[in-house]
Scaffold this motif. Sequence first.
Motif, PDB file in Angstrom:
ATOM      1  N   CYS A 272       0.822  -1.217   0.000  1.00 31.34           N
ATOM      2  CA  CYS A 272       0.000   0.000   0.000  1.00 31.34           C
ATOM      3  C   CYS A 272       0.856   1.268   0.000  1.00 31.34           C
ATOM      4  O   CYS A 272       0.457   2.294  -0.552  1.00 31.34           O
ATOM      5  N   LEU A 273       2.029   1.185   0.627  1.00 29.41           N
ATOM      6  CA  LEU A 273       2.863   2.377   0.807  1.00 29.41           C
ATOM      7  C   LEU A 273       3.929   2.534  -0.273  1.00 29.41           C
ATOM      8  O   LEU A 273       4.293   3.661  -0.633  1.00 29.41           O
ATOM      9  N   SER A 274       4.423   1.424  -0.798  1.00 26.43           N
ATOM     10  CA  SER A 274       5.565   1.452  -1.717  1.00 26.43           C
ATOM     11  C   SER A 274       5.357   2.331  -2.953  1.00 26.43           C
ATOM     12  O   SER A 274       6.241   3.138  -3.288  1.00 26.43           O
ATOM     13  N   PRO A 275       4.225   2.225  -3.669  1.00 25.17           N
ATOM     14  CA  PRO A 275       4.042   3.093  -4.850  1.00 25.17           C
ATOM     15  C   PRO A 275       4.061   4.572  -4.491  1.00 25.17           C
ATOM     16  O   PRO A 275       4.585   5.399  -5.247  1.00 25.17           O
ATOM     17  N   MET A 277       5.665   5.946  -1.921  1.00 25.51           N
ATOM     18  CA  MET A 277       7.018   6.348  -1.553  1.00 25.51           C
ATOM     19  C   MET A 277       7.914   6.514  -2.780  1.00 25.51           C
ATOM     20  O   MET A 277       8.818   7.352  -2.773  1.00 25.51           O
ATOM     21  N   LEU A 278       7.667   5.735  -3.821  1.00 24.49           N
ATOM     22  CA  LEU A 278       8.444   5.897  -5.053  1.00 24.49           C
ATOM     23  C   LEU A 278       8.218   7.286  -5.636  1.00 24.49           C
ATOM     24  O   LEU A 278       9.179   7.993  -6.005  1.00 24.49           O
ATOM     25  N   LEU A 279       6.956   7.688  -5.717  1.00 22.92           N
ATOM     26  CA  LEU A 279       6.644   9.029  -6.221  1.00 22.92           C
ATOM     27  C   LEU A 279       7.117  10.098  -5.242  1.00 22.92           C
ATOM     28  O   LEU A 279       7.570  11.175  -5.647  1.00 22.92           O
ATOM     29  N   TYR A 280       7.020   9.782  -3.949  1.00 27.36           N
ATOM     30  CA  TYR A 280       7.442  10.706  -2.896  1.00 27.36           C
ATOM     31  C   TYR A 280       8.911  11.096  -3.073  1.00 27.36           C
ATOM     32  O   TYR A 280       9.290  12.260  -2.904  1.00 27.36           O
ATOM     33  N   MET A 281       9.722  10.114  -3.399  1.00 27.58           N
ATOM     34  CA  MET A 281      11.154  10.374  -3.548  1.00 27.58           C
ATOM     35  C   MET A 281      11.430  11.339  -4.695  1.00 27.58           C
ATOM     36  O   MET A 281      12.247  12.259  -4.568  1.00 27.58           O
ATOM     37  N   PHE A 368      10.759  -2.108   4.154  1.00 29.05           N
ATOM     38  CA  PHE A 368       9.826  -1.400   3.294  1.00 29.05           C
ATOM     39  C   PHE A 368      10.577  -0.793   2.108  1.00 29.05           C
ATOM     40  O   PHE A 368      11.774  -0.517   2.183  1.00 29.05           O
ATOM     41  N   SER A 369       9.853  -0.584   1.027  1.00 28.36           N
ATOM     42  CA  SER A 369      10.510  -0.185  -0.224  1.00 28.36           C
ATOM     43  C   SER A 369       9.838   1.031  -0.848  1.00 28.36           C
ATOM     44  O   SER A 369       8.742   1.430  -0.456  1.00 28.36           O
ATOM     45  N   PHE A 373      12.502  -0.456  -6.988  1.00 33.36           N
ATOM     46  CA  PHE A 373      13.862  -0.027  -7.278  1.00 33.36           C
ATOM     47  C   PHE A 373      14.775   0.075  -6.062  1.00 33.36           C
ATOM     48  O   PHE A 373      15.968  -0.174  -6.158  1.00 33.36           O
ATOM     49  N   THR A 374      14.241   0.461  -4.911  1.00 35.26           N
ATOM     50  CA  THR A 374      15.121   0.713  -3.773  1.00 35.26           C
ATOM     51  C   THR A 374      14.409   0.460  -2.458  1.00 35.26           C
ATOM     52  O   THR A 374      13.175   0.514  -2.394  1.00 35.26           O
ATOM     53  N   LYS A 375      15.195   0.195  -1.425  1.00 33.63           N
ATOM     54  CA  LYS A 375      14.670   0.023  -0.082  1.00 33.63           C
ATOM     55  C   LYS A 375      14.588   1.382   0.613  1.00 33.63           C
ATOM     56  O   LYS A 375      15.354   2.293   0.319  1.00 33.63           O
ATOM     57  N   LEU A 376      13.660   1.478   1.530  1.00 35.41           N
ATOM     58  CA  LEU A 376      13.447   2.730   2.248  1.00 35.41           C
ATOM     59  C   LEU A 376      14.347   2.732   3.485  1.00 35.41           C
ATOM     60  O   LEU A 376      13.975   2.234   4.547  1.00 35.41           O
TER      61      LEU A 376
END
Length: 402
Positions: A272-275, A277-281, A368-369, A373-376
């Motif tokens: 639920c969080l990973s997509p 966080m990808l945009l967040y970065m 968490f990721s 592509f990457t780990k958080l």
Amino acid sequence: MLALLDRLEDPKRPLLGPNVKALKFWGLLLPKNLALKYFYLLMHVLVTIFTATEYVDVWFVKNDLNLLLNNLKITMLATMSVIKVTTFLTWQKHWQGIIDYVTRADLAQRVTTDETKNDLLAKYTSYCRKITYSYWSLMYTTVVIVMFQPVFKYFLSSSYRENVKMGTESYLQVVSSWLPFNKNTIPGHLAASAIQSYAAIYGGGWITSFDSNAMVIMVFFRTELELLKIDCANIFGSNDAQVSDGVAFKRLVECYKRHVELVKYSKLFDSCLSPIMLLYMFVCSVMLCVTAYQITSETSAMQRFLTTEYLVFGVAQLFIYCWHSNDVLYASLQLSQGPYESTWWMRHVSHRKNLFLLTGQFGKTIVFSAGPFTKLTVATFISILKGAYSYYTLLSKSQIKD
């Protein structure tokens, strides 16, 4: 203030009480009442439409770099808010399942008489309250600054005030957005400020409720891993007080089941969080770059201070996620030490075989990721800061050449 904070507590949710109430207040957890449910959905749609008008305004300010950068940093943050809410509503059942699991697992651990575990639970509950209320305070300080920035500039900058009166400069907006009327008249500016302030407040509510809830859930996963490690060390009792084979086997099975459930819901939480966080970065990289450039190019001390506060908020948002995810990763890696801290050498070989199976289950690392592509982690956070600085350097040099 203490009385107000006490009202946010929920005995049925000792860990997530304030966070769940915030989710319900801002309409992320939709109520069962149909009228209230549709009211919240209408509010969500209105703010989403307003965010679209911010993109429309990009076309009108594209020739002014300062206005364009100011639009981008606000618009991208607003876009993240809309995506958070949209995904939360779309995956409402998943989020509700995660919240219910966290509450159920937390309550199950609070009935213990073990002082070490009780101290750990009290420590992390207090920490969750501090991080929640601090984040809320930081967010709404930012919202207040964004809302009153036009007022501050009008009264503190004589040149801006004279330019506005002469018509050579436009009124500074709360949030750069397109509206179907003239925003450079006093009635138009006041109406635009009211609409933009509403969107800023509601968007701030979305961010605070979503982010603080996700952060506390991350803290829960770390706490549950540490509690599980303590229970694993006590599977066979202590040197002086050994437990029977039946009790030891029951404890071992319980630890195994807890970790299986922990892994299951951590994966659901990550999905639920990973997509997001990808945009967040990506958003944070651009936002940090833009804000840093504005600080160095701004001549007004007050404007520098206000922009710096916005930069602090942007860095804090991403850092808190990476920090807590990093904690979960290391707690997960240290979990396998728990069984070896027990008195396993004093037990029959069959128990040792079962313990070996348990350590094999603990080999499933929880982390968490940010997309595929990457780990958080903190290392990822540092890489993002380096990337943002690179973008800032490139932008600064391009302006010098111009």
